[in-house]
Design an enzyme around this catalytic site. Structure first.
Site, PDB file in Angstrom:
ATOM      1  N   ARG A 214      16.892  17.081   2.040  1.00 18.74           N
ATOM      2  CA  ARG A 214      15.571  16.879   1.406  1.00 18.74           C
ATOM      3  C   ARG A 214      15.194  18.172   0.694  1.00 18.74           C
ATOM      4  NH1 ARG A 214      13.672  12.142   0.825  1.00 18.74           N
ATOM      5  NH2 ARG A 214      13.618  11.650   3.043  1.00 18.74           N
TER       6      ARG A 214
ATOM      7  N   THR B 195       0.800  -1.232   0.000  1.00 12.46           N
ATOM      8  CA  THR B 195       0.000   0.000   0.000  1.00 12.46           C
ATOM      9  C   THR B 195       0.832   1.281   0.000  1.00 12.46           C
ATOM     10  OG1 THR B 195      -0.090  -0.282   2.386  1.00 12.46           O
ATOM     11  CG2 THR B 195      -2.030  -1.011   1.133  1.00 12.46           C
TER      12      THR B 195
ATOM     13  N   GLN C 207      17.465  15.188  -2.195  1.00  7.20           N
ATOM     14  CA  GLN C 207      16.572  14.047  -2.293  1.00  7.20           C
ATOM     15  C   GLN C 207      15.100  14.457  -2.355  1.00  7.20           C
ATOM     16  OE1 GLN C 207      19.658  11.634   0.541  1.00  7.20           O
ATOM     17  NE2 GLN C 207      17.685  10.667   0.261  1.00  7.20           N
TER      18      GLN C 207
ATOM     19  N   CYS D  50      18.008   4.669  -1.727  1.00  8.52           N
ATOM     20  CA  CYS D  50      17.770   5.321  -3.024  1.00  8.52           C
ATOM     21  C   CYS D  50      18.839   6.357  -3.397  1.00  8.52           C
ATOM     22  CB  CYS D  50      16.391   5.940  -3.049  1.00  8.52           C
ATOM     23  SG  CYS D  50      15.871   6.643  -1.480  1.00  8.52           S
TER      24      CYS D  50
ATOM     25  N   VAL E  24       6.494   2.796  -2.274  1.00 11.32           N
ATOM     26  CA  VAL E  24       7.293   1.830  -3.026  1.00 11.32           C
ATOM     27  C   VAL E  24       6.420   0.635  -3.423  1.00 11.32           C
ATOM     28  CG1 VAL E  24       9.305   0.301  -2.940  1.00 11.32           C
ATOM     29  CG2 VAL E  24       9.443   2.584  -1.936  1.00 11.32           C
TER      30      VAL E  24
ATOM     31  N   ARG F  37      -3.709  -2.440   9.633  1.00 14.45           N
ATOM     32  CA  ARG F  37      -4.622  -1.339   9.272  1.00 14.45           C
ATOM     33  C   ARG F  37      -5.282  -1.585   7.916  1.00 14.45           C
ATOM     34  NH1 ARG F  37      -0.113   1.082  11.449  1.00 14.45           N
ATOM     35  NH2 ARG F  37       0.976   1.145   9.445  1.00 14.45           N
TER      36      ARG F  37
ATOM     37  N   LYS G 158      24.020   5.493   6.277  1.00 21.87           N
ATOM     38  CA  LYS G 158      23.710   4.428   5.312  1.00 21.87           C
ATOM     39  C   LYS G 158      24.560   4.602   4.056  1.00 21.87           C
ATOM     40  CE  LYS G 158      18.943   4.561   6.033  1.00 21.87           C
ATOM     41  NZ  LYS G 158      17.606   4.620   5.485  1.00 21.87           N
TER      42      LYS G 158
ATOM     43  N   SER H  98       9.313  12.106  -2.368  1.00 21.26           N
ATOM     44  CA  SER H  98       8.738  10.748  -2.432  1.00 21.26           C
ATOM     45  C   SER H  98       9.668   9.725  -1.790  1.00 21.26           C
ATOM     46  CB  SER H  98       8.432  10.354  -3.879  1.00 21.26           C
ATOM     47  OG  SER H  98       9.602  10.392  -4.666  1.00 21.26           O
ATOM     48  N   GLY H  99      10.904  10.094  -1.537  1.00 23.66           N
ATOM     49  CA  GLY H  99      11.832   9.213  -0.828  1.00 23.66           C
ATOM     50  C   GLY H  99      11.440   9.005   0.626  1.00 23.66           C
TER      51      GLY H  99
ATOM     52  N   HIS I 129      16.391  11.587  -7.076  1.00 22.71           N
ATOM     53  CA  HIS I 129      17.435  12.034  -6.149  1.00 22.71           C
ATOM     54  C   HIS I 129      18.663  12.457  -6.964  1.00 22.71           C
ATOM     55  CE1 HIS I 129      14.974  10.703  -2.978  1.00 22.71           C
ATOM     56  NE2 HIS I 129      15.676   9.690  -2.494  1.00 22.71           N
TER      57      HIS I 129
HETATM   58  P1  NAP Z   1       5.550   3.995   3.096  1.00 19.79           P
HETATM   59  O1  NAP Z   1       4.905   4.744   1.983  1.00 19.79           O
HETATM   60  O2  NAP Z   1       5.472   4.549   4.474  1.00 19.79           O
HETATM   61  O3  NAP Z   1       4.934   2.476   3.109  1.00 19.79           O
HETATM   62  C1  NAP Z   1       5.215   1.561   4.160  1.00 19.79           C
HETATM   63  C2  NAP Z   1       4.508   0.231   3.910  1.00 19.79           C
HETATM   64  O4  NAP Z   1       4.809  -0.643   5.021  1.00 19.79           O
HETATM   65  C3  NAP Z   1       2.974   0.336   3.846  1.00 19.79           C
HETATM   66  O5  NAP Z   1       2.472  -0.605   2.926  1.00 19.79           O
HETATM   67  C4  NAP Z   1       2.547  -0.058   5.264  1.00 19.79           C
HETATM   68  O6  NAP Z   1       1.246  -0.630   5.308  1.00 19.79           O
HETATM   69  C5  NAP Z   1       3.585  -1.118   5.574  1.00 19.79           C
HETATM   70  N1  NAP Z   1       3.737  -1.301   7.032  1.00 19.79           N
HETATM   71  C6  NAP Z   1       4.053  -0.366   7.959  1.00 19.79           C
HETATM   72  N2  NAP Z   1       4.079  -0.927   9.198  1.00 19.79           N
HETATM   73  C7  NAP Z   1       3.784  -2.238   9.041  1.00 19.79           C
HETATM   74  C8  NAP Z   1       3.642  -3.347   9.924  1.00 19.79           C
HETATM   75  N3  NAP Z   1       3.845  -3.215  11.248  1.00 19.79           N
HETATM   76  N4  NAP Z   1       3.340  -4.570   9.396  1.00 19.79           N
HETATM   77  C9  NAP Z   1       3.142  -4.723   8.061  1.00 19.79           C
HETATM   78  N5  NAP Z   1       3.239  -3.704   7.163  1.00 19.79           N
HETATM   79  C10 NAP Z   1       3.562  -2.478   7.655  1.00 19.79           C
HETATM   80  O7  NAP Z   1       7.112   3.776   2.820  1.00 19.79           O
HETATM   81  P2  NAP Z   1       7.915   3.653   1.406  1.00 19.79           P
HETATM   82  O8  NAP Z   1       8.513   4.954   1.023  1.00 19.79           O
HETATM   83  O9  NAP Z   1       7.037   2.929   0.427  1.00 19.79           O
HETATM   84  O10 NAP Z   1       9.141   2.752   1.834  1.00 19.79           O
HETATM   85  C11 NAP Z   1       9.036   1.346   2.013  1.00 19.79           C
HETATM   86  C12 NAP Z   1      10.413   0.777   2.340  1.00 19.79           C
HETATM   87  O11 NAP Z   1      11.281   1.011   1.235  1.00 19.79           O
HETATM   88  C13 NAP Z   1      11.091   1.409   3.569  1.00 19.79           C
HETATM   89  O12 NAP Z   1      11.815   0.429   4.263  1.00 19.79           O
HETATM   90  C14 NAP Z   1      11.991   2.467   2.946  1.00 19.79           C
HETATM   91  O13 NAP Z   1      13.077   2.795   3.766  1.00 19.79           O
HETATM   92  C15 NAP Z   1      12.441   1.756   1.665  1.00 19.79           C
HETATM   93  N6  NAP Z   1      12.849   2.627   0.544  1.00 19.79           N
HETATM   94  C16 NAP Z   1      12.078   3.670   0.137  1.00 19.79           C
HETATM   95  C17 NAP Z   1      12.496   4.436  -0.954  1.00 19.79           C
HETATM   96  C18 NAP Z   1      11.715   5.623  -1.458  1.00 19.79           C
HETATM   97  O14 NAP Z   1      12.243   6.341  -2.348  1.00 19.79           O
HETATM   98  N7  NAP Z   1      10.491   5.873  -0.995  1.00 19.79           N
HETATM   99  C19 NAP Z   1      13.680   4.123  -1.617  1.00 19.79           C
HETATM  100  C20 NAP Z   1      14.446   3.028  -1.183  1.00 19.79           C
HETATM  101  C21 NAP Z   1      14.011   2.294  -0.116  1.00 19.79           C
HETATM  102  P3  NAP Z   1      -0.084   0.240   5.713  1.00 19.79           P
HETATM  103  O15 NAP Z   1      -0.441   1.076   4.511  1.00 19.79           O
HETATM  104  O16 NAP Z   1      -1.089  -0.825   5.985  1.00 19.79           O
HETATM  105  O17 NAP Z   1       0.277   1.058   6.900  1.00 19.79           O
END
Ligand code: NAP
Length: 357
Positions: A240, A17, A181, A154, A20, A44, A210, A184-185, A247
């Site tokens: 940011r 959801t 950055q 990223c 990413v 949720r 990191k 959306s990161g 990025h």
């Molecule tokens: P995000 O939009 O906050 O999405 C987080 C996801 O994790 C949601 O699907 C959420 O589900 C789920 N989640 C949170 N708590 C949970 C739990 N206790 N049990 C099961 N699912 C849970 O974050 P994002 O930006 O997509 O990033 C996701 C991951 O990729 C992170 O580890 C981040 O560091 C990494 N990342 C992100 C980027 C980027 O550019 N955005 C780049 C590289 C790596 P719900 O919707 O149900 O809460």
């Protein structure tokens, strides 16, 4: 050119959801080798149809078949898939990902939880496909039949891509890097608009440490079942900025074997990445795209180069303190996250690593 697998693999998306997770849905919905069979997220979202649980942030529509699929809990018993792409928040990934690996699933993770473990590949198919060789050690040590394979932060990804050919040719001794950055990161809803509009925030929690270790690992080598990081020194600043996607990283690099801008540019132009990554369905035609204009790369104009999978590099010039300086940019959600994992899975499929019993 890698040959297509004999059948499509059943894949799940954990954290489907989030920002990413949605990129995974987009990239996998029409994928020639993979078929989405399960979507999972937190309590949720579990039990709701995907279209209701996910606040879709793309300009496009949710693929029809996916919109109606139910969101499941992140439980290996509930998720019908041979491999899972993880876009989980690190708070959940630490426990959930090993549970899937213990259940015999291949986990392709974006989370930071296992990235730096020496028996876990921090994989970039164009740069370090040989890092997959640690998987037998990982399975033996951790007593599981699945596997965890990660991709980097990223902002580390564009740096590693641009430094890979330069390290191979000249040996990187040290580099300095400052990032700009995109919002959306930070995921969704991410940074509050009143903090970022018309502003620059010179702090991203945990980001600099990191970057200062991940690039070394990606450019390291495998020895006795472990990845040994390359020994260069890194200083990173992370900022940011009010950009939607993409990025940008400014790098100043010093080499073991002195090199000037002309030699560096020639190397960057020529490089095509590891042979076995070429022709994979998500691989860009050129992993590095060199722009000669004095004002490129720019995230608004270049983030979707190579369908979002290319790293765009420019402004290669002499550095009065180090040897050269340059600017690189990549789409943080595609090349820097979901697209990176999908490419990793394609490499594993092409190597026959997804067909284990
Ligand atoms: P995000 O939009 O906050 O999405 C987080 C996801 O994790 C949601 O699907 C959420 O589900 C789920 N989640 C949170 N708590 C949970 C739990 N206790 N049990 C099961 N699912 C849970 O974050 P994002 O930006 O997509 O990033 C996701 C991951 O990729 C992170 O580890 C981040 O560091 C990494 N990342 C992100 C980027 C980027 O550019 N955005 C780049 C590289 C790596 P719900 O919707 O149900 O809460």
């Amino acid at each position: 050119m890698p040959s297509a697998p004999a059948r499509k693999y059943r894949v799940g998306i954990l954290g489907a959801t989030g920002a990413v997770g949605q990129a995974f849905v987009r990239l996998l919905a029409g994928h020639p080798w993979f078929e989405i069979t399960a979507l999972a997220a937190s309590e949720r979202s579990a039990g709701k149809p995907y279209a209701e649980a996910a606040r879709w942030i793309g300009d496009d529509r949710i693929p029809e078949r996916v919109a109606a699929m139910p969101v499941l809990a992140c439980d290996p018993a509930a998720v019908d898939a041979e491999l899972v792409f993880s876009a989980l928040d690190a708070s959940a990934a630490g426990e959930v990902e090993p549970a899937f690996a213990r259940a015999g699933r291949i986990v392709l993770s974006n989370a930071k939880s296992y990235r730096m473990d020496p028996d876990v590949p921090l994989l970039m198919p164009e740069v370090n496909p040989q890092h997959l060789d640690v998987l037998p050690t990982q399975r033996e040590r951790r007593q599981w039949t699945g596997a965890i394979v990660t991709n980097a932060n990223c902002a580390s990804i564009p740096a590693a891509m641009v430094l890979a050919p330069l390290h191979a040719r000249f040996g990187v001794r040290r580099f300095f890097m400052a990032t700009m950055q995109a919002v959306s990161g930070a995921g969704y809803p991410g940074v509050p608009s009143l903090d970022i509009l018309g502003n620059v925030i010179p702090y991203i929690k945990d980001e600099e440490p990191k970057i200062e270790i991940e690039v070394n690992k990606m450019l390291g080598h495998v020895s006795h079942g472990a990845i040994r990081p390359a020994p260069f020194a890194v200083s990173a600043h992370a900022n940011r900025v009010p950009v939607e996607h993409g990025h940008t990283v400014c790098l100043s690099v010093e080499f073991e074997k002195p090199a000037g801008a002309t030699e560096v540019l020639a190397e960057l132009r020529e490089w095509r990445g590891a042979e076995e990554a070429r022709g994979l369905p998500t691989a860009p035609e050129r992993p590095l795209v060199v722009r000669d204009e004095p004002d490129r790369p720019q995230p608004r104009r270049d983030a979707m180069e190579g369908e979002g999978m290319a790293v765009v590099v420019g402004r290669v010039r002499a550095d009065p303190v180090f040897h050269v300086k340059l600017v690189a940019m990549a789409h943080n959600i595609v090349r820097g996250a979901a697209g990176a994992s999908v490419l990793n899975a394609e490499l594993m499929a092409a190597r026959g690593l997804l067909d284990r019993p």
